[in-house]
Scaffold this active site. Structure first.
Site, mmCIF file in Angstrom:
data_model
loop_
_atom_site.group_PDB
_atom_site.id
_atom_site.type_symbol
_atom_site.label_atom_id
_atom_site.label_comp_id
_atom_site.label_asym_id
_atom_site.label_seq_id
_atom_site.Cartn_x
_atom_site.Cartn_y
_atom_site.Cartn_z
ATOM 1 N N SER A 8 0.802 -1.132 -0.007
ATOM 2 C CA SER A 8 0.194 0.024 0.175
ATOM 3 C C SER A 8 0.815 1.445 -0.065
ATOM 4 O O SER A 8 1.772 1.399 -0.915
ATOM 5 C CB SER A 8 -0.963 -0.107 1.231
ATOM 6 O OG SER A 8 -1.798 1.030 1.212
ATOM 7 N N GLU A 10 -9.112 -5.966 -4.075
ATOM 8 C CA GLU A 10 -8.503 -4.893 -3.314
ATOM 9 C C GLU A 10 -9.298 -4.001 -2.682
ATOM 10 O O GLU A 10 -9.302 -3.329 -1.673
ATOM 11 C CB GLU A 10 -7.485 -3.949 -4.134
ATOM 12 C CG GLU A 10 -6.442 -4.947 -4.738
ATOM 13 C CD GLU A 10 -5.180 -4.989 -3.807
ATOM 14 O OE1 GLU A 10 -5.193 -4.444 -2.633
ATOM 15 O OE2 GLU A 10 -4.083 -5.371 -4.187
ATOM 16 N N HIS A 18 -7.403 -5.941 0.322
ATOM 17 C CA HIS A 18 -6.250 -5.116 0.391
ATOM 18 C C HIS A 18 -5.393 -5.483 1.732
ATOM 19 O O HIS A 18 -6.078 -5.542 2.719
ATOM 20 C CB HIS A 18 -6.619 -3.656 0.532
ATOM 21 C CG HIS A 18 -5.576 -2.702 0.234
ATOM 22 N ND1 HIS A 18 -4.712 -2.642 -0.763
ATOM 23 C CD2 HIS A 18 -5.213 -1.738 1.254
ATOM 24 C CE1 HIS A 18 -3.843 -1.531 -0.443
ATOM 25 N NE2 HIS A 18 -4.038 -1.216 0.693
#
Length: 912
Positions: free
Chosen positions: A216, A345, A443
């Site tokens: 991320s 995600e 995610h």
């Protein structure tokens, strides 16, 4: 008696472990700044852990917002068996970081195999995610013992976050040798890598074989390090998980791509702290308590969180240009790269931050993201079909547009110009626990597999443990050799432009090609770096988001940031700046309030018209302001602006429509049948398109003015205090319709069933000749159930209007129309003292900033719009109702430019 210092020097050997009296027993090493003591962890004590090692001086006091400074050496043995403090931060969307939270947060952690090796081990430095706002290297899921057991030295790093790590301000730039500020968090990461180069050998690591890996915002950080000249030679491999840096497009000193300069964002935050422009010095900024700074900055969390986006920017020093440009030009460090994404995600962001109800909500969000033409194309590729599929399809859109497509662009740029291999992966495994909670391969899901921290109590089974073992082996093999292929590992081909191969980690591990290629092609066209308009950025540094989406186009011509139209902010006179500050703050008068809840108009079948009055304590007389609320509002919907202007010398009458207020809406919803969405649609239609309501709403304004005339003559608290020859009518949404109609716009009633006489063409003239000016927030354009093209040509009053690039309107056919439809209505008005301020990134709810006892849907632009509307409305009213020529000087784009914040990035002026 021996001193503590002498006791610390006495050592004995127990089972081959050095024990120092007066300090915890455990493995010890000597780094450049002194000796540290760690602990043995892992199965059979296979790994040594050294936690909370300082790699820079505490960035506090005079070191806040400065590059990290070297640690001062210490004497004795430092206990490094616990994680260091985490940077102050808001509540995380994902992983709650360990406390305590302190600005003194520049610590790292090392895990290394206990068994000595004849060779130096590869080093893996983890940079955590969290949108540059949250996170910590000490989170339990980043425990490095299992990776270390595979044969690597693992390092996890804390770095400064949010306003502590990425705050920029001209006063800070002025004191820098490089003329820059912000990007302190990236400088921390670079300092940590320099520490690794100097010290990792004592842990058995090879300083010449360092891999940076992160997820991320951590992956975005690595994308920045790949193009930063300051990071050259500090790492030799890179792994980017669910994030690349192609979305870093904000600049330090200039607005670009529809975003303000980061220094301007810093000015805005300092203003929230009560510092005037003259008081915004480096010393005063550094004296602000950490908690107060964090509260004022309100850093954004997640893709669709509210608050201020504070993250890396192009400063010409750490980042010499936008990473996407540098990558395309081949200006990056040529090291082997591994990059990948997860299959779901977007799921967690939709579930937690962007709930969507049904197909109508889905289409609305698509239009916010991609505008009308793009939204149609996206919906054709991701059809919802039915209401319960809308959130699923939206999550897929976010996954592909925000993660997979930018990652493919990144991989293509590297493969096209890289002198080292690139390996792509896609993670699709859904554990039983993730399946039960509906998260999918969301995610951050792959992190637990990479670190081997997936445990049975979290819903993982044997298949997950096997997959984790394979992924750990591939990651460590890549760190060791720059190639994830090896004995016992799956075949993983290098990425190439010919067939774009990738390795899928799922229920089975397989090689596949051209991941979501058609979708990537579409999003490259709609949101890629060559598309016109604002290409938005997210927590992970790419893709589209509802708060930031701008106009899309197929044009390849880059968008040029607009120049200031009349003058620069720096050229504003001191008098104008003082006037702005005067309007921003509460006025000199205390405000009193009267309520008249039982007023009725005997001439209109005793129609109820409750009125609340806010008036200055001083005798006056004062000009009159009449406020009309939006649908589902009440007489308190404009209480902030009404009281604020009253404190500056106005009598504010807030008129309530009991047939379209919140109470009536709830009653209609309760009476209707069907789903809540269906009942809400019934209520909205009844209160906003009812023919009688459309006619009576503007007539309420005349009734209120009649009452003001009466009260000025007879009511003791208001007697002699009201100037009924100076009147403004102000409203938002349905109230803006009221303003336009009261100022002369004639409604068109053909769309209503049954039609209202005259039945065809325009409705009656509902204007009141006593009104001097109008102020309309979100005024309607043609094509609604209220106005047609001819409706606007009869407006003769001076008018101030506010709308924005996301202020969509509902057409008479029930479909959303783009925000530009509101602009068209303004263009149809006759010339003469009319202004429309078009706020970039403002939506309909941006102007609903003064509820009382109501919970509004989130609108990130609300705080910015509130400031602009307050100042400009006060100036407009003072100009026309008090003949204040100085106030008129504020009605120019240069002043509006100084009022822009982090979300409203530009105000475009339209004059007639």
């Amino acid at each position: 008696m021996k001193s503590p210092r002498s006791l610390a020097a006495v050592v004995v050997f127990v089972s081959g472990v050095i024990v120092v009296r007066g300090v915890p027993a455990g493995p010890q090493v000597r780094i450049r700044t002194g000796t540290i003591s760690g602990k043995v962890v892992g199965e059979a004590g296979a790994v040594r852990a050294f936690l909370g090692i300082p790699y820079a001086k505490p960035p506090v006091g005079g070191l806040r917002w400065r590059p990290p400074q070297p640690v001062e050496p210490w004497e004795g043995v430092r206990d490094c068996t616990r994680f260091g403090p985490s940077c102050p931060q808001p509540k995380s969307l994902f992983l709650p970081p360990p406390g305590p939270f302190k600005e003194d947060c520049l610590y790292l952690n090392v895990w290394t195999p206990t068994k000595s090796e004849d060779r130096r081990l590869p080093v893996m430095v983890w940079i955590h995610g969290g949108g540059f706002t949250t996170g910590s290297g000490g989170n339990a899921v980043y425990d490095g013992r299992r990776l270390a057991a595979e044969g690597a030295v693992v390092v996890t790093v804390n770095y400064r976050l949010g306003p502590f790590g990425f705050f920029a301000h001209p006063a800070l730039s002025a004191e820098s040798a490089h003329g820059v500020s912000g990007n302190y968090g990236l400088l921390d990461q670079i300092a940590a890598l320099q520490w690794v180069r100097s010290n990792i050998a004592v842990f058995g690591g090879d300083a010449g074989n360092v891999t940076v890996f992160g997820e991320s915002a951590g992956a975005v950080s690595i994308g920045c390090l790949l193009v930063s000249p300051l990071a050259k030679g500090l790492f030799h491999r890179a792994v980017l998980e669910s994030g690349v840096a192609v979305g870093i497009r904000q600049w330090l000193k200039k607005p670009a791509h529809g975003r303000p300069a980061m220094e301007q964002v810093g000015r805005h935050i300092a203003g929230r702290l009560g510092l005037t422009p003259e008081a915004q010095t480096a010393l005063r900024l550094r004296n602000i308590p950490a908690a107060k700074l964090l509260e004022a900055a309100n850093p954004r969390v997640g893709l669709f969180g509210k608050g201020t986006k504070i993250w890396p920017c192009v400063d010409g020093y750490v980042l010499p240009d936008e990473p996407a440009r540098l990558l395309e030009a081949g200006r990056f460090h040529a090291v082997p790269v591994m990059v990948g994404t997860n299959a779901d995600e977007g799921t967690v962001f939709v579930k937690r931050q962007l709930p969507v109800r049904g197909i109508r909500g889905y289409r609305f969000i698509l239009r916010l993201f991609f505008r009308r033409d793009g939204a149609r194309r996206v919906e054709a590729m991701y059809p919802a079909g039915r209401d319960d599929r809308a959130s699923v399809q939206l999550a897929k859109v976010i996954t592909d547009s925000t993660f997979i497509a930018p990652t493919r662009r990144f991989a293509r740029d590297l493969a096209r110009r890289h002198r080292a291999p690139v390996y792509a992966y896609h993670f699709t495994r859904v554990s039983p626990g993730a399946r039960r909670n509906g998260a999918g391969a969301t995610h951050g899901a792959e992190i637990l597999y990479v670190f081997g921290t997936c445990a049975a109590r979290f819903g993982f089974e044997e298949r997950d443990l096997k997959l984790s073992e394979t992924m750990r082996g591939a990651w460590v093999r890549f760190a060791e050799t720059g190639d994830p292929n090896g004995p016992g590992l799956p075949h993983w081909p290098a990425y190439s432009l010919a067939n774009e191969p990738y390795l899928e980690f799922g229920d089975r591990i397989r090689v596949a090609q051209r991941l979501h290629a058609d979708a990537c092609d579409l999003f490259d066209e709609l949101t890629g770096p060559r598309s016109q308009g604002v290409r938005t950025s997210t927590e992970t540094g790419q893709g589209a988001r509802a708060e930031d989406a701008g106009t899309r186009s197929n044009s390849t011509k880059p968008r040029t940031p607009p120049a200031r139209q009349d003058a620069t902010a720096e050229a504003l006179s001191a008098a104008i700046r003082r006037k702005v500050r005067q309007y921003e703050t509460r006025g000199p008068f205390s405000v009193k309030t009267l309520e008249f809840p039982n007023l009725v108009d005997a001439k209109r079948d005793r129609r109820p018209v409750p009125i609340k009055v806010h008036y200055p304590s001083a005798p006056g007389p004062w000009p009159l302001l009449v406020f009309s609320h939006g649908g589902m509002g009440n007489w308190d919907s404009h209480i902030y602006l009404a009281q604020h202007l009253a404190s500056h010398g106005y009598v504010s009458l807030c008129v309530e429509d009991v047939f379209s207020n919140g109470k009536r809406t709830r009653e209609i919803i309760a009476e209707a049948t069907g789903t809540f969405r269906r009942r809400l649609d019934v209520a909205l239609k009844r209160i906003t398109t009812d023919p009688n309501a459309m006619l009576e709403r503007p007539r309420d304004i005349g009734f209120a003015i009649d009452r003001a005339v009466e009260w000025d003559r007879t009511l003791p608290p208001l007697k002699g205090r009201i100037r009924t020859d100076r009147i403004a009518v102000i409203g938002h949404s349905y109230g803006a319709y009221t303003v336009l109609a009261a100022c002369g716009a004639r409604p068109i009633l053909d769309y209503l069933d049954p039609p209202v006489p005259p039945g065809k063409g325009l409705g009656p003239d509902l204007s009141d000749p006593r009104i001097t000016i109008g102020v309309a927030m979100s005024p309607q354009g043609p094509g609604t159930s209220r106005f047609g093209k001819e409706s606007f040509r009869t407006i003769r009053r001076p008018l101030l209007c506010f709308s924005g690039s996301r202020d969509m309107q509902l057409g008479h056919d029930g479909r959303l129309q783009p925000a530009e439809a509101r602009l068209e209505g303004f263009r149809l008005m006759p010339p003469g003292n009319k202004l429309l301020l078009w706020l970039e990134n403002a939506d309909h709810l941006s102007f609903a900033f003064s509820p009382r006892g109501a919970k509004l849907a989130p609108s990130p632009a609300r705080d910015d719009a509130k400031r602009i509307v307050t100042v400009m409305t006060a100036a407009f009213c003072d100009l026309w109702l008090k003949n204040d020529a100085a106030a008129g000087k504020l009605l120019n784009p240069a002043v509006a430019d100084t009022l822009c914040g982090n979300v409203v990035t530009r105000v475009t002026w339209h004059r007639k």
